[in-house]
Scaffold this motif. Structure first.
Motif, PDB file in Angstrom:
ATOM      1  N   VAL A 204       0.856  -1.180   0.000  1.00  0.00           N
ATOM      2  CA  VAL A 204       0.000   0.000   0.000  1.00  0.00           C
ATOM      3  C   VAL A 204       0.900   1.242   0.000  1.00  0.00           C
ATOM      4  N   LEU A 205       0.776   2.046  -1.069  1.00  0.00           N
ATOM      5  CA  LEU A 205       1.566   3.271  -1.173  1.00  0.00           C
ATOM      6  C   LEU A 205       0.802   4.472  -0.647  1.00  0.00           C
ATOM      7  N   SER A 206      -0.516   4.396  -0.669  1.00  0.00           N
ATOM      8  CA  SER A 206      -1.309   5.573  -0.330  1.00  0.00           C
ATOM      9  C   SER A 206      -2.697   5.138   0.107  1.00  0.00           C
TER      10      SER A 206
ATOM     11  N   HIS B 147       0.147   1.121 -10.734  1.00  0.00           N
ATOM     12  CA  HIS B 147      -0.726   1.241  -9.559  1.00  0.00           C
ATOM     13  C   HIS B 147      -1.970   0.373  -9.720  1.00  0.00           C
TER      14      HIS B 147
ATOM     15  N   ARG C   4      -5.891   0.285  -8.069  1.00  0.00           N
ATOM     16  CA  ARG C   4      -6.869   1.009  -7.264  1.00  0.00           C
ATOM     17  C   ARG C   4      -7.691  -0.001  -6.489  1.00  0.00           C
TER      18      ARG C   4
ATOM     19  N   LEU D  25     -10.400   4.155  -0.229  1.00  0.00           N
ATOM     20  CA  LEU D  25      -9.456   3.941  -1.336  1.00  0.00           C
ATOM     21  C   LEU D  25      -8.059   3.613  -0.820  1.00  0.00           C
TER      22      LEU D  25
ATOM     23  N   PHE E 208      -4.112   2.580  -2.717  1.00  0.00           N
ATOM     24  CA  PHE E 208      -3.373   2.354  -3.957  1.00  0.00           C
ATOM     25  C   PHE E 208      -2.183   1.470  -3.674  1.00  0.00           C
TER      26      PHE E 208
ATOM     27  N   PRO F  30      -5.444   7.590   0.348  1.00  0.00           N
ATOM     28  CA  PRO F  30      -5.780   9.009   0.279  1.00  0.00           C
ATOM     29  C   PRO F  30      -7.208   9.331   0.689  1.00  0.00           C
ATOM     30  N   GLU F  31      -8.080   8.323   0.689  1.00  0.00           N
ATOM     31  CA  GLU F  31      -9.459   8.529   1.116  1.00  0.00           C
ATOM     32  C   GLU F  31      -9.859   7.291   1.912  1.00  0.00           C
TER      33      GLU F  31
ATOM     34  N   ARG G  35      -3.421   0.043   5.955  1.00  0.00           N
ATOM     35  CA  ARG G  35      -2.739   1.343   5.979  1.00  0.00           C
ATOM     36  C   ARG G  35      -1.466   1.332   5.125  1.00  0.00           C
ATOM     37  N   VAL G  36      -0.903   2.498   4.936  1.00  0.00           N
ATOM     38  CA  VAL G  36       0.306   2.633   4.119  1.00  0.00           C
ATOM     39  C   VAL G  36       1.387   1.693   4.651  1.00  0.00           C
ATOM     40  N   GLY G  37       2.001   0.960   3.745  1.00  0.00           N
ATOM     41  CA  GLY G  37       3.046   0.018   4.124  1.00  0.00           C
ATOM     42  C   GLY G  37       2.557  -1.408   4.249  1.00  0.00           C
TER      43      GLY G  37
END
Lengths: 429, 429
Positions: free
Chosen positions: A325-327, A378, A380, A333, A335, A329-330, A390-392
């Motif tokens: 997971v890189l992002s 990427h 989605r 969502l 990415f 953002p919402e 979460r990120v990471g």
């Protein structure tokens, strides 16, 4: 001999410029990767990474060996799927008769790494490629090579370039109207067979079709269409046999992609010619299987199986692509750093099957997680707003269509059920 | 320095196990392939083969250099498109400011082959990858590296693994609701910028967005949406500047995929901050261009250009994939030996542009020839029943979307306008 032929692969050096290999590790011999103690779930690979689960590979190999044993056919798995000589050697060790390939370049890769029996499921058309095949036949008495022909023009091209000592073995390919390659109709195919037989440079070894191009929304209609095609292939073999066109035995009766090999067995295994014959199946996808297109087709296949061929367990998806997971953002969502460069998308998008926080335990991906689009690099991932991802974090995806997933990786990592890396598998696309 | 960094690529040995390389030729150093006298139109390559037309590459390089000169921006072309260090070096020699990449693995490939300024257009999330970046920054004073951050969590991850002497330069990424990565809204992006500035291990170098994800059936609406996004990016830069968050100059203002870089220039080139700033465009596709998706987008771009930026000629498609006719099983059907393994198909199928009988002259492909389907290794070419195309003929196809075409080739051949092979280009996917 296996180990010797693969030695150049084991000796390849891997480092962080290879997709999936950890960036902060020194370069390592491919053959030594299994000894590094890499653990995917601890973030021990770079991401995205492609992994093959050994237990699933072994299960699928046993499954197919059992099917082959019961059916009486032999298996010449299509190597184009993986283009991994290390896997070819396992398939041969598991009893495969040979390896099928699609192009002369693929055949050359397989031969270079020790595959001595090759079925080229195409008609080679380039003089230089035919010349290489002929030169290799002449130089290596252990090289057993067979290719297809579907037209008089193709036969003439083969004959013009196959200028060697050993005749080039050929299967006549039978097609269907509106289909792909293959002579259209029994008479056209017979004409090709006669031309092969008439050439001192070529040797008629059998007949072939590829029923895998059939696939509509109507499985019953597909089945009927395939059965009729296979009946025509059997009729072609009988006609060739009656005319004495087969020049070498056993006569090969080859068909069977990864979706309908049961129908091939049922149509061809009982065929009696004047001499020995052998049904040669060519499934390429059984070994890795998938979690999409072929999973659905194999479910249909299993439903079709008569009692004598019914298998106890299903094929298992061995290939997973993991991304990080890189992002986020919402809330709904995420990415992942994996995209069209990393996964197949022609017969369905990848689907999350497991996730893990690095260092933690893997959990099944919740049903509400869905990859809805891919960019080059990427994915989605849409998920419920309260998802813990979460990120990471790491997400493992099942894929649909192995052939367009393997070709996105030069190295895949073989793992155990805890995603510890047991070794590295090199592809040659 | 260029030649030295690329030397290991020139020294790679190619032989018939490499897709496109002629089967009947002995192995050759990659750097010597141009001296072999190979001629595609005489069947001197194996097929399928991917070729880059040098004249088109040179034209496109001049086109972009002129655009950059007039616009006052600088170019950091996205290297993910080709992943070919030989092409990276040409782009740098043509004046590119650096090379953009999408993943740490790609960055490592570029760095290994001599690229010293890298913009990683993503937020690296894996500790091992960040550690490699940091170690390389510390070991090589000439290494100029910048990456993105779009969340406080991402900043914390960067900070935790960037434990080195040189601070890690970062651009804050601004996204849009429902879009891809990037902080949502000015305030969220500002919070990320402040966190970067507050960290002694990180260094705020600018702001970034990727407007290329916008693309609907309504070009006017796309334009408005992109312009609003870029205005918000400019506002973010002004706010960061006013708060004194930028820690190093010139401040980078980066956006621009391959479709809307004109809008980026118009929105950002006039922005005045308290110190020097630089607009950094990132088009990856201009160099090879294509004959489909980007051809259509560039047509729209050219229509948008104001007088001062209007270019005299169009970008030219440099990349063609050539296949050989394997079968003509019906009057209106031909099958080429090229498929999903060889060409892009995500944004449109390949389209025949030229054909030739080996040894003859190339002719434009008639308008009625159409590739209507791809299998893994075959293309279905529908054509009028009286078409002269026969088994063994060669068909060259233009592609749509370079990023998913380059990644299907480890070696592409550079050719002159008569398709004589001038050299070989290695990719690293």
């Amino acid at each position: 001999m296996t180990a010797a032929a693969l030695q150049p692969i084991f000796d390849l050096m891997l480092d962080g410029s290879c997709k999936g290999y950890p960036q902060d590790r020194p370069a390592t011999r491919l053959g030594d990767v299994g000894g590094l103690g890499l653990r995917l779930l601890e973030g021990g690979l770079d991401f995205p990474a492609a992994v093959l689960k050994r237990s699933a590979l072994e299960h699928n190999a046993r499954w197919m060996a059992e099917f082959i044993r019961r059916s009486g056919a032999c298996l010449c798995p299509h190597g184009k799927t993986t283009m991994a000589p290390q896997l070819f050697h396992r398939q041969l060790a598991d009893g495969a008769w040979g390896i099928t390939l699609a192009t002369a370049q693929q055949a050359r890769v397989a031969y270079r790494y020790g595959v001595k029996r090759i079925l080229l499921a195409n008609e080679p058309a380039l003089p230089g490629a035919i010349a290489w095949i002929q030169a290799t036949l002449d130089a290596d008495p252990d090289f057993d090579f067979t290719c297809l022909a579907d037209s008089l023009e193709g036969v003439a091209r083969l004959e013009a370039s196959a200028q060697g000592r050993r005749p080039l073995p050929v299967l006549v390919e039978l097609g269907i109207p509106g289909g792909r390659t293959g002579a259209r109709g029994l008479e056209a195919a017979l004409a090709v067979a006669r031309a092969v037989q008439a050439s001192p440079r070529l040797q008629l070894r059998g007949v072939e079709c590829y029923e895998g191009i059939v696939g509509s929304q109507d499985p019953a209609a597909d089945r009927t269409r395939i059965q009729e095609w296979l009946e025509q292939l059997a009729a072609l073999a009988l006609r060739c046999d009656a005319e004495g066109l087969f020049e070498t035995g056993p006569v090969l009766l080859s068909a069977g992609g990864s979706a309908y090999f049961d129908l091939v067995v049922q149509a061809l295994a009982g065929l009696r010619l004047s001499g020995p014959s052998q049904v040669v199946l060519r499934s390429g996808c059984y070994f890795s299987h998938d979690a999409g297109h072929y999973e659905r087709l194999l479910e249909l296949l299993e439903q079709r199986l008569p009692e004598a061929l019914r298998m106890e367990r299903r094929l298992l998806p061995a290939l997973e692509i993991w991304g990080q997971v890189l992002s986020r953002p919402e809330p709904g969502l995420a990415f992942l750093g994996l995209g069209k460069r990393d996964v197949s998308y022609d017969l369905g998008l990848p689907a999350p099957v497991r996730w893990a926080r690095p260092g933690g335990q893997p959990e099944p991906a919740p049903a509400g997680w869905k990859i809805t689009a891919l960019n080059d690099q990427h994915a989605r991932l849409e998920l419920p707003a309260d998802a813990r991802l979460r990120v990471g974090d790491l997400v493992g995806c099942g894929i649909s269509h192995p052939c367009t997933a393997f070709d996105k990786w030069q190295v895949l990592f073989e793992v155990d059920d805890d995603y510890r890396v047991l070794g590295a598998i090199r592809t040659f696309f």
